[in-house]
Motif scaffolding. Structure first.
Motif, PDB file in Angstrom:
ATOM      1  N   PRO A 113       0.860  -1.182   0.000  1.00 30.16           N
ATOM      2  CA  PRO A 113       0.000   0.000   0.000  1.00 30.16           C
ATOM      3  C   PRO A 113       0.900   1.237   0.000  1.00 30.16           C
ATOM      4  O   PRO A 113       1.935   1.257   0.681  1.00 30.16           O
ATOM      5  N   ARG A 115       1.253   5.689  -0.167  1.00 28.86           N
ATOM      6  CA  ARG A 115       0.681   7.029  -0.045  1.00 28.86           C
ATOM      7  C   ARG A 115       1.685   8.026  -0.627  1.00 28.86           C
ATOM      8  O   ARG A 115       2.854   8.005  -0.270  1.00 28.86           O
ATOM      9  N   LEU A 132       3.423   1.794   3.249  1.00 25.69           N
ATOM     10  CA  LEU A 132       2.772   1.752   4.552  1.00 25.69           C
ATOM     11  C   LEU A 132       2.764   0.369   5.172  1.00 25.69           C
ATOM     12  O   LEU A 132       2.707  -0.641   4.470  1.00 25.69           O
ATOM     13  N   GLY A 136      -1.121   1.582   8.631  1.00 28.69           N
ATOM     14  CA  GLY A 136      -1.153   2.886   7.973  1.00 28.69           C
ATOM     15  C   GLY A 136       0.013   3.779   8.289  1.00 28.69           C
ATOM     16  O   GLY A 136       0.074   4.917   7.800  1.00 28.69           O
ATOM     17  N   ARG A 158      -3.307   7.691  -3.093  1.00 24.50           N
ATOM     18  CA  ARG A 158      -3.143   6.414  -2.407  1.00 24.50           C
ATOM     19  C   ARG A 158      -3.476   5.279  -3.352  1.00 24.50           C
ATOM     20  O   ARG A 158      -4.422   5.377  -4.134  1.00 24.50           O
ATOM     21  N   ALA A 196      -3.168   8.639   8.147  1.00 25.70           N
ATOM     22  CA  ALA A 196      -4.266   9.230   7.387  1.00 25.70           C
ATOM     23  C   ALA A 196      -5.011  10.267   8.228  1.00 25.70           C
ATOM     24  O   ALA A 196      -5.341  10.032   9.384  1.00 25.70           O
ATOM     25  N   ARG A 202      -8.272   6.707   6.247  1.00 21.76           N
ATOM     26  CA  ARG A 202      -7.783   5.584   7.057  1.00 21.76           C
ATOM     27  C   ARG A 202      -8.379   4.277   6.564  1.00 21.76           C
ATOM     28  O   ARG A 202      -7.684   3.259   6.457  1.00 21.76           O
ATOM     29  N   GLU A 205      -6.676   3.233   3.318  1.00 21.27           N
ATOM     30  CA  GLU A 205      -5.353   2.644   3.532  1.00 21.27           C
ATOM     31  C   GLU A 205      -5.459   1.246   4.152  1.00 21.27           C
ATOM     32  O   GLU A 205      -4.644   0.361   3.842  1.00 21.27           O
ATOM     33  N   GLU A 206      -6.442   1.048   5.019  1.00 20.82           N
ATOM     34  CA  GLU A 206      -6.646  -0.295   5.580  1.00 20.82           C
ATOM     35  C   GLU A 206      -7.045  -1.278   4.481  1.00 20.82           C
ATOM     36  O   GLU A 206      -6.598  -2.430   4.466  1.00 20.82           O
TER      37      GLU A 206
END
Length: 222
Positions: A113, A115, A132, A136, A158, A196, A202, A205-206
């Motif tokens: 992942p 960002r 990440l 996160g 993201r 985040a 958030r 990203e999860e």
């Protein structure tokens, strides 16, 4: 491998086998740096002689042979110093490319992942990319010229990316599928960036972390 420690998937095949253009991209990047080094070295060399000749003419006008020779030698020395200063940065970058080359070509794609955010260069062409962990938080930070296609392929900066290389030296990134490809180098931030900012980001990203854990590389090779 940090990706495996986080439970993120790693391809069963080598990155260069899954993405044949990876090898040519690596060689192309190194050749570009070699070309830049040759051009800067030539410019610096010419500047050495021009600077030295100007010093000689200036000293000759004074009429002191000893001073003329001394100033000429000093001028050449200063010129070669500027030549070295102009090419040192290129050589450092080339060293980073070569250092990560073997790992990138011999390594496997890792699902991460990612960002993006912030710029390293004043013109905004070099972005910061953060890989990440499952919570996160930033695990690794890189800097890179991110292709527009990759930037537009992410949601609010993201997205899920592939990485091949060594997190200490850098390597190559790509969107899932292996295109577009771009080179990344380590970037050391002065402080830990925040996670985040909003609940929505958030959750995004999860979800990306879950995708990295459950990613199936084999569907790209079938």
């Amino acid at each position: 491998m940090l990706a495996e420690e986080f439970g993120y998937q790693v391809s069963s095949q080598l990155a260069r086998d899954m993405t044949p253009e990876l090898a040519s991209k690596v060689d192309e990047a190194i050749e570009q740096l070699d070309s830049a080094h040759r051009k800067l070295a030539k410019v610096g060399e010419n500047a050495c002689w021009v600077f030295g000749i100007v010093c000689v003419i200036t000293a000759a006008a004074v009429g002191d042979l000893g001073a003329t020779l001394l100033i000429f030698l000093v001028g050449i020395a200063v010129g070669f110093f500027f030549r070295w200063a102009a090419t040192a940065g290129v050589l450092d970058n080339r060293g980073s490319f070569v250092q990560a080359r073997t790992v990138a070509l011999a390594g496997r794609w890792q699902a991460w992942p990612c960002r993006t955010g912030g710029h390293v260069s004043h013109d905004g062409s070099v972005r910061v990319l953060r890989l990440l962990d499952p919570h996160g938080a930033t695990a690794v930070t890189f800097q890179a010229h991110v292709p527009d296609e990759a930037w537009m392929g992410m949601i609010d900066g993201r997205g899920l990316v592939w990485f091949a290389g060594d997190i200490r030296y850098g390597g190559y990134m790509a969107l899932p599928g292996g295109s577009p490809l771009w080179w990344v180098l380590p970037y050391h931030l002065p402080a830990e960036p925040p996670a985040a900012e909003s609940e929505t980001m958030r959750l995004v990203e999860e979800e990306l972390a879950r995708q990295a854990v459950g990613f199936i590389f084999d569907r790209w090779t079938s």
